[in-house]
Scaffold this active site. Structure first.
Site, PDB file in Angstrom:
ATOM      1  N   ASP A   1      39.943 -57.072  25.851  1.00  0.00           N
ATOM      2  CA  ASP A   1      38.629 -56.414  25.918  1.00  0.00           C
ATOM      3  C   ASP A   1      37.749 -57.141  26.947  1.00  0.00           C
ATOM      4  OD1 ASP A   1      39.226 -54.665  23.695  1.00  0.00           O
ATOM      5  OD2 ASP A   1      38.892 -56.371  22.379  1.00  0.00           O
TER       6      ASP A   1
ATOM      7  N   CYS B   1      69.732 -49.018  18.385  1.00  0.00           N
ATOM      8  CA  CYS B   1      69.219 -50.194  19.101  1.00  0.00           C
ATOM      9  C   CYS B   1      70.093 -51.414  18.781  1.00  0.00           C
ATOM     10  CB  CYS B   1      67.740 -50.374  18.762  1.00  0.00           C
ATOM     11  SG  CYS B   1      66.902 -51.569  19.795  1.00  0.00           S
TER      12      CYS B   1
ATOM     13  N   HIS C   1      65.716 -44.810  20.287  1.00  0.00           N
ATOM     14  CA  HIS C   1      65.383 -44.623  18.870  1.00  0.00           C
ATOM     15  C   HIS C   1      65.223 -43.134  18.559  1.00  0.00           C
ATOM     16  CE1 HIS C   1      64.545 -48.820  17.703  1.00  0.00           C
ATOM     17  NE2 HIS C   1      64.458 -48.943  19.007  1.00  0.00           N
TER      18      HIS C   1
ATOM     19  N   GLU D   1      64.685 -41.772  15.778  1.00  0.00           N
ATOM     20  CA  GLU D   1      63.626 -41.597  14.768  1.00  0.00           C
ATOM     21  C   GLU D   1      62.235 -41.685  15.377  1.00  0.00           C
ATOM     22  OE1 GLU D   1      65.167 -44.321  15.442  1.00  0.00           O
ATOM     23  OE2 GLU D   1      63.962 -46.096  14.969  1.00  0.00           O
TER      24      GLU D   1
HETATM   25  O1  1PR Z   1      40.387 -58.509  17.798  1.00  0.00           O
HETATM   26  O2  1PR Z   1      42.703 -58.488  16.965  1.00  0.00           O
HETATM   27  O3  1PR Z   1      40.817 -57.911  15.448  1.00  0.00           O
HETATM   28  O4  1PR Z   1      41.524 -56.392  17.270  1.00  0.00           O
HETATM   29  C1  1PR Z   1      40.440 -55.502  17.273  1.00  0.00           C
HETATM   30  C2  1PR Z   1      40.821 -54.343  18.154  1.00  0.00           C
HETATM   31  O5  1PR Z   1      39.792 -53.378  18.044  1.00  0.00           O
HETATM   32  C3  1PR Z   1      40.947 -54.738  19.603  1.00  0.00           C
HETATM   33  O6  1PR Z   1      42.127 -54.144  20.125  1.00  0.00           O
HETATM   34  C4  1PR Z   1      39.719 -54.119  20.281  1.00  0.00           C
HETATM   35  O7  1PR Z   1      40.067 -53.577  21.545  1.00  0.00           O
HETATM   36  C5  1PR Z   1      39.360 -53.000  19.335  1.00  0.00           C
HETATM   37  N1  1PR Z   1      37.898 -52.792  19.233  1.00  0.00           N
HETATM   38  C6  1PR Z   1      37.028 -53.609  18.640  1.00  0.00           C
HETATM   39  N2  1PR Z   1      35.785 -53.060  18.702  1.00  0.00           N
HETATM   40  C7  1PR Z   1      35.888 -51.899  19.344  1.00  0.00           C
HETATM   41  C8  1PR Z   1      34.808 -50.970  19.615  1.00  0.00           C
HETATM   42  O8  1PR Z   1      34.990 -49.956  20.277  1.00  0.00           O
HETATM   43  N3  1PR Z   1      33.629 -51.283  19.135  1.00  0.00           N
HETATM   44  N4  1PR Z   1      37.714 -50.706  20.344  1.00  0.00           N
HETATM   45  C9  1PR Z   1      37.223 -51.734  19.691  1.00  0.00           C
HETATM   46  C10 1PR Z   1      38.234 -50.806  21.500  1.00  0.00           C
HETATM   47  C11 1PR Z   1      38.806 -49.505  23.205  1.00  0.00           C
HETATM   48  C12 1PR Z   1      39.865 -48.539  23.161  1.00  0.00           C
HETATM   49  C13 1PR Z   1      39.346 -47.182  23.483  1.00  0.00           C
HETATM   50  C14 1PR Z   1      39.482 -47.067  24.976  1.00  0.00           C
HETATM   51  C15 1PR Z   1      39.505 -45.660  25.451  1.00  0.00           C
HETATM   52  N5  1PR Z   1      38.165 -49.556  21.980  1.00  0.00           N
HETATM   53  O9  1PR Z   1      40.457 -48.529  21.946  1.00  0.00           O
HETATM   54  O10 1PR Z   1      40.110 -46.325  22.768  1.00  0.00           O
HETATM   55  O11 1PR Z   1      38.430 -47.771  25.592  1.00  0.00           O
HETATM   56  O12 1PR Z   1      38.287 -45.041  25.215  1.00  0.00           O
HETATM   57  P1  1PR Z   1      37.810 -43.812  26.106  1.00  0.00           P
HETATM   58  O13 1PR Z   1      39.020 -43.068  26.513  1.00  0.00           O
HETATM   59  O14 1PR Z   1      36.972 -42.991  25.169  1.00  0.00           O
HETATM   60  O15 1PR Z   1      37.044 -44.382  27.237  1.00  0.00           O
HETATM   61  P2  1PR Z   1      41.328 -57.908  16.844  1.00  0.00           P
END
Ligand code: 1PR
Length: 528
Positions: A380, A79, A182, A184
């Site tokens: 989110d 890179c 990359h 690696e």
């Molecule tokens: O806010 O900078 O501290 O980051 C926290 C991170 O944690 C954020 O990226 C937020 O999206 C994630 N997060 C917080 N709470 C949850 C929770 O589920 N209670 N998860 C969470 C977010 C969403 C995806 C999930 C997809 C696919 N989860 O990570 O994997 O929705 O799911 P599916 O295929 O099962 O539908 P910060």
């Protein structure tokens, strides 16, 4: 014995892990004379070109490097480590001299496609080389960059790659080799390249050839939401619309390192760890995540992203840590990208209030040192229905086919923080645009309404955000079958799709998704 030039930026842990896995021994460059003493020199570079050249000057590495390269000693630049061989870059406005071993400069992509160019792409081999011995012609490698070299001397070109147009993706002259991609991070094929560099006695390239490679793949990403359960064990969990508890307990889908290894073997193009309760605490105190990365990167050679709690932070003794400190720890532990969720919302709101870039936000600081491609914004959002665009004038409102409970035909996507717990007065499209302006390199677009529902991605949300930005977008939330992945790639122009639940529950394997997509003529990486 491989001598590694680590100038302090980016993730060199994966390179070290790859060399050690191959039985090589590593010596780190700590002083200029170590460069001249090297038998084989490996120079992985990540981040910002100007920053790299400045550090090489400060450490007095420029002259020994020129001397080493002039003597045609074995060298592998990755890179930025390859870009440094040329005469300068559009990314460097300082006027500091580059190595200038090869004639030509580094230029920014000029394309209608997303920049950075992120993902698994093929290479067109232009001459035979022992470095590519045993590597199949349809192999894809992992790229992540906004700039590419434009050599003046055609004879140094080893491979080219197509991304809107054909650009030079690796060079070789004598024993001096450089790749834009990359190795690696490119699974077993990338490791093979490094193995050839270490063990092939004669590295000199052979006759000219013209072997065509494949095109850029749509990426399939496995996501691991990680948190401690009620007994303090770190587990991968999975929510339904962000509620991860089932009958009171945190749902336990397995151990993060074990699951990441499984997904690597199954062909995941990237793995994302989200420390979902990271916002509560300060990640530097949350050492288990560092150890998860360290252990995972030992034998998982695809890109790793880590998110959760990345922000500037002052502890109860008044000591301040910057988000850059946190990111640096994560990169050193094996992460390639960091993901910012809640903090991005606060940063965007402040930017919209003042109309000014502070230069101090986590997004700006981390992207200026590690490059835009290292900063992902995790959004989110959830739907807010309205009867007419006039009901939410401040926000980006769309007409929706999925009407609301009161038959509303419009909606906007409200950003949330703290894992969906707190809704903010900001819409997802605006957040994505502001973060792109501040230096983010990619958007991870979740959707609370869809998360864990297995009902398919929210295509309306994805289209709205993708059409508003120039950086790559990862669609997330709601995947329930192979066809949902096809729909998201067919109906939107996103670069990647992410899923969690269906992979954790083994309802579908990653290979199944890729086989399905390949049958439908969506370009995917099949060889792992
Ligand atoms: O806010 O900078 O501290 O980051 C926290 C991170 O944690 C954020 O990226 C937020 O999206 C994630 N997060 C917080 N709470 C949850 C929770 O589920 N209670 N998860 C969470 C977010 C969403 C995806 C999930 C997809 C696919 N989860 O990570 O994997 O929705 O799911 P599916 O295929 O099962 O539908 P910060």
């Amino acid at each position: 014995m491989i001598t590694l030039l680590d100038y302090g930026a980016g993730n060199v842990r994966s390179v070290v892990n790859a060399i050690e896995k191959l039985g090589g021994k590593i010596r780190l460059v700590t002083k200029p004379s170590d460069i001249l003493d090297a038998q084989k020199l490996l120079f992985p570079g990540v981040g910002n070109y100007e920053n790299m050249i400045r550090i090489l000057h400060e450490k007095n590495y420029i002259n020994p490097l020129r001397e080493y390269l002039k003597a045609d000693q074995p060298f592998f630049g990755i890179c930025l480590g390859m870009q440094a061989l040329f005469e300068g870059s559009e990314e460097d406005l300082s006027g500091n001299e580059s190595l200038g071993v090869f004639k030509g400069r580094v230029k920014r992509f000029k394309t209608r496609l997303a920049v950075p160019h992120i993902g698994w792409n093929g290479v067109n081999l232009k001459k035979e080389s022992p470095v590519f011995k045993g590597v199949a012609a349809d192999t894809k490698f992992y790229f992540v960059h906004s700039y590419h070299i434009v050599p003046e001397d055609e004879s140094v070109v080893l491979t080219t790659t197509n991304y809107d147009y054909e650009f030079v993706s690796s060079v070789q002259k004598g024993h001096i080799i450089g790749t834009q991609f990359h190795p690696e991070k490119s699974g077993s094929s990338g490791i093979k390249l490094l193995e050839n560099f270490i063990y092939q006695k004669d590295l000199k390239p052979g006759k000219a050839v013209n072997i065509k490679g494949k095109e850029l793949s749509k990426r399939i990403i496995a996501c691991l939401d990680v948190r401690a359960n009620d007994t303090g064990d770190l587990v991968v969990t999975k929510g339904d619309q962000y509620d991860v508890r089932e009958q009171g307990d945190v749902r336990n889908m397995g151990k993060p390192v074990t699951l990441a290894r499984r997904y690597y073997k199954e062909g995941a193009d990237e793995i994302t760890f989200l420390n979902i309760t990271g916002f509560r605490d300060f990640p530097l105190k949350d050492m288990p995540m560092l150890s998860v990365l360290e252990q995972t990167s030992k034998n998982v050679f695809v890109p790793l992203t880590i998110g959760g709690g990345i922000k500037n932070y002052t502890d109860n003794k008044g000591k301040t840590y910057t988000a850059l400190d946190v990111a640096a720890q994560y990169f050193r532990s094996g992460a390639d990208k960091i993901s910012i969720g809640s903090d991005a919302v606060y940063i965007a709101k402040e930017y919209l209030r003042t109309g000014k870039k502070s230069g101090k936000s986590s997004i700006e600081q981390i992207s200026s040192v590690y490059g835009n491609q290292a900063v992902v914004i995790s959004i989110d959002p959830k739907r807010v229905y309205v009867h007419s665009p006039d009901d939410a004038k401040k926000h980006h409102v769309i007409k929706t086919k999925i009407t609301g409970p009161l038959n509303e035909a419009y909606c906007w996507y409200q950003c949330t923080v703290q894992g969906g717990r707190k809704a903010m007065d900001l819409d997802a499209v605006t957040l994505a645009q502001v973060c792109q302006d501040l230096g983010a390199g990619e958007i991870l677009l979740n959707c609370i309404d869809k998360d864990g529902t297995n009902s398919g991605f929210d295509l309306e949300l994805i289209k709205a955000v993708k059409n508003a930005v120039l950086i790559p977008v990862i669609a997330s939330s709601g995947a329930g079958c192979e066809d949902h992945f096809f729909q998201v790639f067919e109906k939107t122009s996103v670069e990647a799709a992410l899923a969690a639940g269906i992979f954790h529950r083994k309802e579908i394997l990653i290979q199944d998704v890729k086989k399905y997509l390949a049958k439908k003529n969506i370009e995917v990486r099949v060889r792992v």
